[in-house]
Design a protein around this motif. Structure first.
Motif, mmCIF file in Angstrom:
data_model
loop_
_atom_site.group_PDB
_atom_site.id
_atom_site.type_symbol
_atom_site.label_atom_id
_atom_site.label_comp_id
_atom_site.label_asym_id
_atom_site.label_seq_id
_atom_site.Cartn_x
_atom_site.Cartn_y
_atom_site.Cartn_z
ATOM 1 N N GLY A 143 0.818 -1.202 0.000
ATOM 2 C CA GLY A 143 0.000 0.000 0.000
ATOM 3 C C GLY A 143 0.854 1.254 0.000
ATOM 4 O O GLY A 143 1.986 1.248 0.488
ATOM 5 N N LYS A 146 -2.971 7.395 -3.578
ATOM 6 C CA LYS A 146 -2.895 6.026 -3.066
ATOM 7 C C LYS A 146 -2.728 5.012 -4.188
ATOM 8 O O LYS A 146 -3.323 5.145 -5.258
ATOM 9 C CB LYS A 146 -4.179 5.689 -2.303
ATOM 10 C CG LYS A 146 -4.406 6.566 -1.083
ATOM 11 C CD LYS A 146 -5.548 6.030 -0.239
ATOM 12 C CE LYS A 146 -5.685 6.822 1.055
ATOM 13 N NZ LYS A 146 -6.228 8.174 0.852
ATOM 14 N N THR A 185 -2.911 0.740 -4.305
ATOM 15 C CA THR A 185 -3.123 -0.510 -3.577
ATOM 16 C C THR A 185 -3.003 -1.668 -4.561
ATOM 17 O O THR A 185 -3.822 -1.791 -5.466
ATOM 18 C CB THR A 185 -4.535 -0.520 -2.943
ATOM 19 O OG1 THR A 185 -4.738 0.717 -2.257
ATOM 20 C CG2 THR A 185 -4.681 -1.668 -1.958
ATOM 21 N N GLU A 206 -3.512 -5.332 -5.804
ATOM 22 C CA GLU A 206 -4.461 -6.422 -5.523
ATOM 23 C C GLU A 206 -4.254 -7.476 -6.591
ATOM 24 O O GLU A 206 -4.496 -7.212 -7.766
ATOM 25 C CB GLU A 206 -5.901 -5.912 -5.597
ATOM 26 C CG GLU A 206 -6.261 -5.003 -4.436
ATOM 27 C CD GLU A 206 -7.711 -4.532 -4.485
ATOM 28 O OE1 GLU A 206 -8.444 -4.934 -5.387
ATOM 29 O OE2 GLU A 206 -8.072 -3.730 -3.607
#
Lengths: 64, 64
Positions: A49, B23, B25, B27
């Protein structure tokens, strides 16, 4: 300056790994981190992150 | 503000994917990017380099 602090995720905790990180270069299963002073740290892990406005990068170590 | 611009590496070229990224992230094999306005982009790829002082993140798309 827009560096960030890199944290190692350890369960629920986050431990500071390197402050004032400028560059991150992923290589195979490692990350090469370099701070604004040119100091380097190499960690076997992956980025899980990033929140740049909070100056925060979270890294999870790969288990052997 | 310390956001960065995300670029897609395309051979020798780098194309702007999203500006003012706050941000990221990861995944599975995608990256969820969110800019400072809350706009999101999802890309199937991986981070290949970051230079925060240059406000730059480089992403390589995964080939199908």
């Amino acid at each position: 300056m827009c560096e960030a602090n890199a944290f190692l995720k350890n369960g629920d905790r986050e431990e500071l790994l390197l402050e004032s990180v400028d560059k991150i270069t992923p290589e195979a299963d490692t990350l090469v981190l370099e701070d604004i002073f040119g100091q380097r740290k190499i960690v076997r892990g992956k980025i899980v992150g990033m929140a740049l406005v909070e100056h925060k990068i979270v890294i999870e170590e790969l288990q052997p």
